[in-house]
Design a protein around this motif. Structure first.
Motif, PDB file in Angstrom:
ATOM      1  N   SER A 148       0.859  -1.175   0.000  1.00 20.97           N
ATOM      2  CA  SER A 148       0.000   0.000   0.000  1.00 20.97           C
ATOM      3  C   SER A 148       0.902   1.234   0.000  1.00 20.97           C
ATOM      4  CB  SER A 148      -0.935  -0.027   1.210  1.00 20.97           C
ATOM      5  OG  SER A 148      -1.850   1.046   1.141  1.00 20.97           O
ATOM      6  N   ASN A 164      -5.732   1.017   2.618  1.00 19.80           N
ATOM      7  CA  ASN A 164      -4.636   0.157   2.148  1.00 19.80           C
ATOM      8  C   ASN A 164      -4.728  -0.165   0.667  1.00 19.80           C
ATOM      9  OD1 ASN A 164      -3.404  -0.274   4.821  1.00 19.80           O
ATOM     10  ND2 ASN A 164      -5.311  -1.373   5.258  1.00 19.80           N
ATOM     11  N   ILE A 231       2.291  -4.415   3.396  1.00 17.12           N
ATOM     12  CA  ILE A 231       1.318  -4.582   4.476  1.00 17.12           C
ATOM     13  C   ILE A 231       1.089  -6.076   4.735  1.00 17.12           C
ATOM     14  CG2 ILE A 231       0.134  -2.392   4.109  1.00 17.12           C
ATOM     15  CD1 ILE A 231      -2.056  -3.927   2.603  1.00 17.12           C
TER      16      ILE A 231
END
Length: 682
Positions: A148, A164, A231
């Motif tokens: 992200s 995200n 992430i």
């Protein structure tokens, strides 16, 4: 003794530090483009990532299944020691994975809500939990990596995209086709092509427009100013995995799904429609790039169900005060039969029905799989201080499965025999095609009956209500099940309750046959005596088939074959007189074939003959052991020694302990005592 510091150092590993560095990687947008070129999989959709996650664990073919059903290892929960393994349900899981595959290939299933439908306790929540936990684990691997972005502020802090989003969404619409063509140029045809669909969330759009003005319309400088990070999906951290469940309608509104205004920030930013004064923390916002689970989805208020329409079909949600916002998430709900019937009868929800793919998740109807459910929780490793006697879990599972089966339409076939057929047993006159037809006729089989949870509760009760016993046996559990039926809240009428009691009686009879057979085999487990009996039988069969005489080893005289001996053995396995010649020739042909191969005959290689010999020897020996004397507790020393030998065989060969072996011997002895009493009365 190891100190606390030394213990921590021992537990720590260099690989954990390396994994942390990889999982917290940060770089520029240009760095991210290099990563995408190197590994296009990081730009996959949520559906594609879900499908690949399952396939990566591999598959195997179920043994002995003529349909060659594929089993996905993912649902065996290999990373959690099988604690959430799904037993059975192979066909529904195949159907589920096929939906994921269709959605990954963008054939239309990606625009649907997946609805797991089945009775309470049929593993719907477990499947959802496996998928959520699997995504968390998969996102930590190189194959499942995703990224992200965030906006670097003047003070050096970074405002991360609250949903995200994929950094590729920062590419303006008119440049996406060209970029995708460049990135897809070297992609293997078997891989997914990179597509950029949708737009960034309102907050990132605000920052993009601000930076675009700052750089005089040069969007390349805007994307160069963002920070890209890897992430890791996490339900606990609310990254990529959301869960929503119905609550009191007065205390729940749609902002729980799509976010809400942060009223404390309105004074700072001056407007409710400023995205900086909005919390993008609804479950749909949180679930972007991963999945959202709707618990008991059809119990939700209709207003919430409308949010599902746009989220599934258009992949968009509508936060308060903002335009529709794109999301990329797998939507999975689960429900039971009453709520599903309400959906079908509600004409206002026709649009939702049209956007739903229903997958039935029934109860297990195969006995061996149901047993595995209970073995997972009740085994000698977990149940300390108590021995679980053989057949205890089997009888509980047998009853549970019987409650779920429909009475067979086939004349002369009982529901117990049907259960055995489903479990792979063979019955005279029934072929595999007959079994398929039985399943086809029973359309709602497994969608009703007793839940595994009820059985687990009663097994737990049986473990604690008998504190003085070191052993849990089938009768303790069956009695608890029967007692529990009186207060079972999900049994709708007394007729069903009585039928379930009848099934418990049926299971007790089946258990009696099982233990009688085990005790018979334990008594007749004298290898030397069996070998002598077998040799005597074979000598007589050989003489009979070759029309010869048998030499009496005591008198030395030639005598006719002992027809009484041969028939006493053959009758044990239901060989009628009309078939005895065929059976005897079959035995001699078998022995001859072994001889041609240079192998000698052993009764253990012929299951039917072994069973017949054991039953014959049991009948000959049971009177010498005086098993029935156990009932009166008056046992002489010689008989006790013989009983102890039988007990040791039960313990060694069948898994009993001393208490359960004694119990089962006394139980079988009481059966024979009743039988002898009946014989004498006649």
């Amino acid at each position: 003794m190891t100190s606390g510091h030394e213990l921590l150092q021992k537990l720590a590993s260099k690989s954990e530090y390396e994994n942390f560095r990889q999982e917290t990687w940060q770089g520029t947008f240009a760095d991210y483009l290099d990563l995408v070129r190197e590994n296009p999989g990081i730009a996959r959709s949520a559906w594609q990532r879900m499908y690949d996650m399952i396939i990566q664990e591999g598959t195997y073919e179920l043994d002995g299944n003529r349909e060659k059903l594929t089993r996905y290892r993912f649902f065996d929960d290999p990373y959690n020691d099988g604690q959430d393994a799904i037993f059975g349900l192979t066909r529904p899981l195949i159907e589920l994975v096929n939906v994921f595959k269709s959605a990954a290939l963008k054939y239309g299933a990606e625009r649907r809500v997946l609805l797991l439908h089945g009775p309470v306790g049929s593993s719907k929540s477990t499947i959802a939990r496996l998928l959520k936990r699997g995504l968390q684990r998969y996102s930590r691997t190189d194959e499942g990596a995703l990224y992200s972005f965030g906006w670097k502020e003047e003070d050096g802090s970074i405002t991360w995209d609250p949903m995200n989003g994929d950094p590729l969404l920062l590419i303006p619409m008119n440049h996406r086709e060209g970029l995708c063509a460049e990135l897809n140029a070297g992609i293997d045809s078997s891989k997914y092509e990179i597509e950029i669909t949708g737009d960034i969330c309102p907050l990132s759009r605000y920052y993009f427009q601000e930076r675009l003005r700052e750089f005089d319309g040069d969007w390349t400088k805007v994307v160069d100013s963002v920070v890209v990070r890897r992430i890791v999906l996490s339900e606990q951290d609310r990254i990529g995995i959301g869960t929503f469940q119905p609550k009191d309608e007065k205390n729940q509104d749609s902002t729980e799904l799509t976010g809400d205004i942060n009223y404390r920030k309105i004074a700072e930013y001056g407007s409710e429609s400023d995205p900086r004064a909005f919390n993008f923390d609804g479950e749909f916002n949180v679930a972007n790039r991963g999945m959202i689970e709707f618990i008991e989805v059809l119990k939700l208020d209709v207003a919430f169900l409308y949010d599902l329409l746009g989220a599934s079909q258009e992949h968009k949600i509508k936060p308060k005060k903002f335009a529709q916002t794109d999301i990329d998430t797998v939507i999975i709900g689960h429900t039971n039969e009453p709520e599903f019937r309400k959906l079908q009868s509600n004409e206002f929800m026709e649009a939702l029905r049209d956007r739903t793919i229903k997958i039935d998740i029934p109860y297990v109807t195969k006995l061996s799989e149901e047993i595995r459910i209970y073995e997972k929780d009740y085994n000698q490793r977990r149940v300390r201080g108590k021995h679980i006697a053989p057949h205890t879990l089997e009888t509980a599972a047998m009853w549970a499965v019987l409650t779920r089966l429909e009475e067979p339409k086939h004349h002369g076939l009982s529901v117990l025999q049907k259960m055995k057929l489903y479990n792979g047993k063979t019955l005279p006159g029934f072929t595999y095609e007959n079994v398929k037809q039985l399943r086809k006729e029973a359309k709602s089989e497994g969608m009703h009956g007793i839940s595994p949870r009820f059985v687990q509760d009663k097994i737990s009760n049986a473990l604690v209500v008998n504190p003085h016993s070191t052993c849990l046996n089938p009768f303790m559990v069956l009695n608890e099940l029967e007692e529990g039926l009186k207060h079972h809240s999900l049994i709708s009428n007394e007729e069903i309750r009585e039928y379930y009691r009848h099934l418990i009686s049926m299971v007790k009879e089946e258990y009696t046959d099982l233990v009688k057979n085990e005790v018979q085999r334990a008594i007749a487990a004298d290898e030397e005596a069996l070998t002598r009996l077998c040799g005597n039988y074979i000598d007589n069969v050989k003489a009979y088939t070759q029309k010869e005489k048998v030499k009496n080893k005591f008198t030395g005289q030639d005598e006719e074959p002992d027809e009484r001996l041969m028939r006493s053995i053959e009758e044990r396995i239901d060989i009628p007189e009309s078939r005895m010649d065929d059976f005897r020739r079959e035995i001699m042909n078998y022995i001859g074939a072994l001889s041609l191969d240079g192998r000698s005959f052993n009764y253990k290689t012929n299951e039917r003959l072994q069973k017949a010999l054991e039953m014959k020897l049991f009948e000959d020996q049971k009177d010498t052991i005086k098993l029935t004397s156990m009932v009166s507790n008056v046992v002489d020393t010689e008989t006790q020694e013989k009983i102890d030998i039988v007990k040791s065989r039960l313990i060694r060969n069948y898994g009993y302990d001393d208490e359960s072996a004694t119990d089962v011997l006394q139980y079988v002895a009481s059966i024979f005592a009743r039988g002898d009493a009946k014989s004498e009365s006649k």
